[in-house]
Design a protein around this motif. Structure first.
Motif, PDB file in Angstrom:
ATOM      1  N   SER A 248       0.956  -1.338   0.126  1.00 31.25           N
ATOM      2  CA  SER A 248      -0.074  -0.206   0.103  1.00 31.25           C
ATOM      3  C   SER A 248       0.965   1.291   0.091  1.00 31.25           C
ATOM      4  O   SER A 248       0.632   2.319  -0.843  1.00 31.25           O
ATOM      5  N   VAL A 249       1.888   1.142   0.987  1.00 33.82           N
ATOM      6  CA  VAL A 249       2.939   2.574   1.044  1.00 33.82           C
ATOM      7  C   VAL A 249       3.929   2.453   0.041  1.00 33.82           C
ATOM      8  O   VAL A 249       4.024   3.512  -0.850  1.00 33.82           O
ATOM      9  N   MET A 252       2.668   3.665  -3.788  1.00 36.67           N
ATOM     10  CA  MET A 252       2.416   5.162  -3.722  1.00 36.67           C
ATOM     11  C   MET A 252       3.677   5.934  -3.637  1.00 36.67           C
ATOM     12  O   MET A 252       3.624   7.019  -4.102  1.00 36.67           O
ATOM     13  N   SER A 319       4.719   8.860   7.806  1.00 41.67           N
ATOM     14  CA  SER A 319       3.692   9.779   8.278  1.00 41.67           C
ATOM     15  C   SER A 319       4.121  11.477   8.439  1.00 41.67           C
ATOM     16  O   SER A 319       4.039  12.197   7.752  1.00 41.67           O
ATOM     17  N   ALA A 381      -4.947   2.550  -1.888  1.00 42.32           N
ATOM     18  CA  ALA A 381      -3.869   3.563  -1.593  1.00 42.32           C
ATOM     19  C   ALA A 381      -4.150   4.813  -2.541  1.00 42.32           C
ATOM     20  O   ALA A 381      -3.730   5.883  -2.098  1.00 42.32           O
ATOM     21  N   VAL A 384      -6.676   6.837  -1.298  1.00 40.92           N
ATOM     22  CA  VAL A 384      -6.244   7.623  -0.209  1.00 40.92           C
ATOM     23  C   VAL A 384      -5.445   8.591  -0.228  1.00 40.92           C
ATOM     24  O   VAL A 384      -5.223   9.690   0.496  1.00 40.92           O
ATOM     25  N   LEU A 385      -4.381   8.301  -1.118  1.00 41.27           N
ATOM     26  CA  LEU A 385      -3.156   9.269  -1.367  1.00 41.27           C
ATOM     27  C   LEU A 385      -3.783  10.624  -1.929  1.00 41.27           C
ATOM     28  O   LEU A 385      -3.422  11.797  -1.605  1.00 41.27           O
ATOM     29  N   TYR A 390       0.252  11.263   1.511  1.00 43.50           N
ATOM     30  CA  TYR A 390       0.790  10.193   1.762  1.00 43.50           C
ATOM     31  C   TYR A 390       0.989   9.966   3.404  1.00 43.50           C
ATOM     32  O   TYR A 390       1.032   8.690   3.934  1.00 43.50           O
ATOM     33  N   LEU A 393      -2.198   8.242   4.400  1.00 49.29           N
ATOM     34  CA  LEU A 393      -2.094   6.925   3.923  1.00 49.29           C
ATOM     35  C   LEU A 393      -1.371   5.803   4.939  1.00 49.29           C
ATOM     36  O   LEU A 393      -2.040   4.713   5.268  1.00 49.29           O
ATOM     37  N   VAL A 397      -3.032   2.604   7.014  1.00 42.14           N
ATOM     38  CA  VAL A 397      -2.336   1.185   6.854  1.00 42.14           C
ATOM     39  C   VAL A 397      -2.020   0.595   8.323  1.00 42.14           C
ATOM     40  O   VAL A 397      -2.064  -0.429   8.336  1.00 42.14           O
TER      41      VAL A 397
END
Length: 418
Positions: A248-249, A252, A319, A381, A384-385, A390, A393, A397
């Motif tokens: 997911s991270v 992106m 984050s 993702a 969400v982004l 970022y 997101l 997660v």
């Protein structure tokens, strides 16, 4: 190698060492393709679609392709052995690479996604190789042997993203579409991996393990364990959650780094993305033997929890450091390390928690589940982004990490009772 299973422990150990060596070489070559796919997929998807919201669909297509082929490849392994299963996955992936190159040449976004979907078969084969390393392993070495094969992916996977520049030069010289030159190296590496598995993986580790278990007395099976479904279910969940967190991270990050590098040349931006993804992949694989030994010595579930702690640190770093290229890179490295600990320990727990009759089915189910979770994560993702950025997101997660920690006692009790 005789067709009977009347082999001594020493002879089985010798076959296991050879198997791990062959799988490791195959993973070096397979990792090369994996690295190139990761680094270029999001960029190609955004460019051909014309919308960054679709950038995550490249990683999603690969992971869904992995999911679609995980169970069929496991079924091939169960009936015909690991050698045929691994070569089949790699051969199918070659077709996908060709379609990706063609899609960029004709500017066809749907064809690009089909190509990445088919490439997922190669990733399914790469994932299955870690289970192949555990087929003949004992309790004392299962985590270590499995992790050595995972570690071998480091070499090719770290080189892959950094071949973007040289690949572009070679690709331009022979008339390949822009941004696809690196896939020329992918085609060569995949072909060599197929050759390695076909020629060198003899005897087949899974077929030999099946003969050993079938012929040995019930009390003297060094590679067999009683079935523990609760521990197996937790292992499947923990591996899938760690993979979903990572994908997911990571999916992106190339898009986010493009924003951070606003004003830089395309070449400089691609170099930043390539370096970051390379370090992330290094985190995924380079310390896997450490986690394998840790899982053998302190236990599978404690090592999974170590991985969850590292994943939590990665998400917090991503984050709160989202505006810093350095912080994002550190977060990606930690993300890879957390994935490694959870995947190595979880895969070992799944293998030893499953009886021989159910092992390959559950392994296929595990790879299917982790791929579906990763694919859904990559798709979500992107949305969400675009909505909360970022950093947001990364915090969303975190729910997967929390769930893995909360459910850990279930897997721990089942493992202890065995």
């Amino acid at each position: 190698m005789p067709e009977t299973a009347s082999l001594s422990v020493g002879e089985l150990a010798r076959v296991q060492r050879r198997t791990v060596a062959v799988l490791s070489l195959g993973q070096v070559l397979g990792g090369l393709a994996f690295g190139a796919t990761l680094s270029l997929g999001a960029v190609l998807a955004a460019e051909l679609s014309g919308d960054e919201a679709f950038a995550g669909l490249a990683a999603a297509a690969v992971t869904f392709g992995t999911a679609l082929t995980a169970v069929p490849l496991a079924a091939i392994a169960r009936r015909r052995g690991r050698r045929l299963s691994l070569t089949t996955g790699m051969a199918v992936a070659l077709v996908g690479v060709g379609l990706v190159i063609a899609a960029v040449g004709v500017d066809a976004f749907p064809l690009l996604l089909v190509g990445f979907l088919i490439i997922g078969a190669g990733q399914a084969a790469n994932l299955q190789s870690r289970f192949a390393a555990a087929d003949l392993a004992t309790d004392a070495s299962r985590g270590r042997d499995l992790s050595i094969v995972v570690w071998a992916t480091t070499i090719g996977a770290v080189l892959g993203p950094n071949l973007t520049g040289p690949g572009e030069a070679v690709g331009a010289a022979i008339g390949m579409p822009a941004l696809t030159g690196a896939y020329l190296f992918t085609l060569i590496a995949q072909g060599l991996a197929i050759l390695v598995y076909l020629v060198a993986m003899r005897p087949d580790p899974l077929l030999l393990a099946q003969r050993v278990v079938a012929s040995a007395p019930a009390g003297s099976r060094p590679i067999a364990r009683a079935d523990r479904p609760a521990a197996a279910r937790y292992a499947i969940f923990a591996v899938a959650a760690a993979h979903g967190t990572m994908v997911s991270v990571m999916a992106m990050t190339p898009v986010h780094l493009t924003h951070l590098a606003h004003g830089a040349t395309e070449a400089a931006t691609l170099s930043i993305i390539g370096l970051t993804i390379s370090l992330h992949i290094a985190g995924m694989y380079v310390l896997s033997p450490v986690f394998g030994v840790l899982a053998d010595r302190v236990g599978r579930v404690p090592t999974i929890l170590v991985g969850q702690g590292v994943l939590a640190a990665a998400l917090l770093t991503a984050s709160f450091g989202q505006n810093s290229t350095v912080a994002v890179t550190v977060a990606l490295v930690l993300l890879g390390l957390g994935w490694s600990a959870s995947t190595v320990a979880g895969s070992a727990l799944l293998t030893e928690s499953s009886s021989e009759e159910l092992r390959t089915r559950r392994q296929g189910l595990s790879d299917f589940t982790m791929s579906v979770v990763g694919g859904v994560g990559a798709i979500v993702a992107g949305a969400v982004l675009g909505g909360i950025g970022y950093g947001g997101l990364a915090l969303v997660v975190m729910a997967l990490v929390v769930a893995s920690v909360v459910l850990a006692p279930l897997g721990w009790r089942a493992a202890v009772r065995a």
